[in-house]
Design an enzyme around this catalytic site. Structure first.
Site, PDB file in Angstrom:
ATOM      1  N   HIS A 120      -1.721   3.806   5.861  1.00  0.00           N
ATOM      2  CA  HIS A 120      -0.570   3.280   5.116  1.00  0.00           C
ATOM      3  C   HIS A 120      -0.310   1.820   5.501  1.00  0.00           C
ATOM      4  O   HIS A 120       0.104   1.013   4.673  1.00  0.00           O
ATOM      5  CB  HIS A 120       0.692   4.101   5.408  1.00  0.00           C
ATOM      6  CG  HIS A 120       0.762   5.382   4.622  1.00  0.00           C
ATOM      7  ND1 HIS A 120       0.616   5.424   3.258  1.00  0.00           N
ATOM      8  CD2 HIS A 120       0.975   6.666   5.015  1.00  0.00           C
ATOM      9  CE1 HIS A 120       0.733   6.682   2.841  1.00  0.00           C
ATOM     10  NE2 HIS A 120       0.946   7.456   3.891  1.00  0.00           N
ATOM     11  N   GLU A 159      -1.841   7.759   8.735  1.00  0.00           N
ATOM     12  CA  GLU A 159      -0.653   6.906   8.881  1.00  0.00           C
ATOM     13  C   GLU A 159      -1.048   5.439   9.069  1.00  0.00           C
ATOM     14  O   GLU A 159      -0.433   4.553   8.481  1.00  0.00           O
ATOM     15  CB  GLU A 159       0.220   7.394  10.044  1.00  0.00           C
ATOM     16  CG  GLU A 159       0.805   8.797   9.837  1.00  0.00           C
ATOM     17  CD  GLU A 159       1.602   8.956   8.539  1.00  0.00           C
ATOM     18  OE1 GLU A 159       2.283   7.999   8.137  1.00  0.00           O
ATOM     19  OE2 GLU A 159       1.512  10.038   7.924  1.00  0.00           O
TER      20      GLU A 159
HETATM   21 ZN   LIG Z   1       1.125   9.582   4.037  1.00  0.00          ZN
END
Ligand SMILES: [Zn+2]
Ligand SMILES: [Zn+2]
Length: 327
Positions: A175, A172
């Site tokens: 990202h 995450e």
């Molecule tokens: Zn993802």
């Protein structure tokens, strides 16, 4: 391992500094696998690399790069995204999670907070807010636009080990590092649009108005490929491909994963790579989108991680030296 029965009364206390979070831990004899008292990750003498200046271009998956280029080539996409950014704003997303989820802080779920810190310091990302939300689906996502928030679903935490949770958090954070968040948020809302049964969000009409059909298709096509880049981010943080593999196995096998043989799962991933056909896979994407899976194809994703490791590119990033005598 060693026998120290001749000095039973001697205190054999050691101090080990956690390779991930830096916490100084006291370890006694006979405790099994010692874990850090702060981040709960296993203690060892092995080094853990923190990247000084990691650039996204150093690890972005070629399929992500290609799909992003196709997306950026659509006329009007930049102004659509700019308008989207202007109307969405951060506050609504933050209010939703502050009202409905548990915010992770140094005092609330401190081991999760430590894992977030580890992922952020390893990749070089400012700390986002992290929330845990009750949800029976094992998933996680990053939302928001300029000030992103990461949300972990409770089922994920119940199913994964500490190392595997670090892998998910690092994915995450990846990202954010890859500057995916604005595009991902748009893609997620477009997905909601496709599933008309989902509760109407005030943003849905805006999305409908801002993004043409070709923009929506390109955003969705890109979003799945973006996952491949962030699996690489997860590897750059865990620094153990098997942790990524096991996490994917659990995501693929669900609660049944305890009965699945990991070596066989890896063999399946290698086998998949051999018969890989990008065109055939392209046709699958549409079904994947329709089925509402946000992180599809765990076997394919593992095969992509293995391929990256075997290409030598991962090692090159870790050691700072080219694998072969390349210029
Ligand atoms: Zn993802
Ligand atoms: Zn630690």
């Amino acid at each position: 391992m060693a026998d120290t029965n001749d000095n039973e009364n001697l205190q054999t206390t050691n101090f080990i500094r956690c390779r991930y979070c830096g916490q100084r831990n006291q370890t006694g004899p006979g405790e099994g696998q010692p874990r850090c008292g702060r981040c709960r990750l296993p203690l060892s003498d092995a080094p853990h690399k923190k990247f000084a200046e990691l650039k996204k271009e150093q690890y972005i998956h070629p399929a992500d790069r290609k799909a992003m280029a196709a997306l950026r080539a659509i006329p009007g996409i930049d102004s659509a995204l700019k308008k989207f950014l202007a109307v969405t704003g951060e506050s609504a997303i933050r209010v939703i999670f502050t009202a409905s989820a548990v915010k992770v802080t140094p005092h609330q779920c401190p081991d999760l907070y430590a894992k977030l810190q580890i992922a952020c310091t390893t990749l070089g990302v400012d700390m986002p807010e992290l929330f845990v939300q009750q949800n029976p689906i094992a998933n996680a996502f990053t939302g928001g636009v300029e000030r992103p928030v990461i949300v972990l679903y409770s089922q994920l935490l119940e199913r994964l080990t500490d190392d595997e949770v670090l892998a998910v958090v690092a994915h995450e954070v990846g990202h954010i590092h890859s500057e995916h968040v604005l595009y991902l948020t748009a893609a997620r809302l477009i997905e909601y649009l496709a599933k008309s049964a989902v509760l109407a969000s005030p943003l849905i009409p805006i999305v409908k108005e801002l993004f043409t059909l070709s923009m929506r298709a390109a955003l969705l096509a890109w979003a799945r490929r973006a996952e491949l880049s962030c699996d690489r981010s997860a590897l750059l943080v865990t620094q153990d491909a098997n942790v990524i593999g096991r996490t994917m196995m659990k995501l693929a096998g669900g609660t049944f994963a305890s009965k699945i043989d990991y070596e066989q799962f890896l063999a399946q991933a290698r086998d998949f790579q051999k018969t890989y056909d990008e065109k055939a896979l392209d046709r699958f994407w549409a079904d994947v989108i329709n089925s509402g899976l946000s992180h599809p194809f765990p076997v394919w994703r593992v095969s992509e991680v293995l391929k990256w490791v075997e290409s030598g590119e991962y090692k090159e990033l870790m050691t700072g030296e080219p694998e072969s005598a390349a210029a």
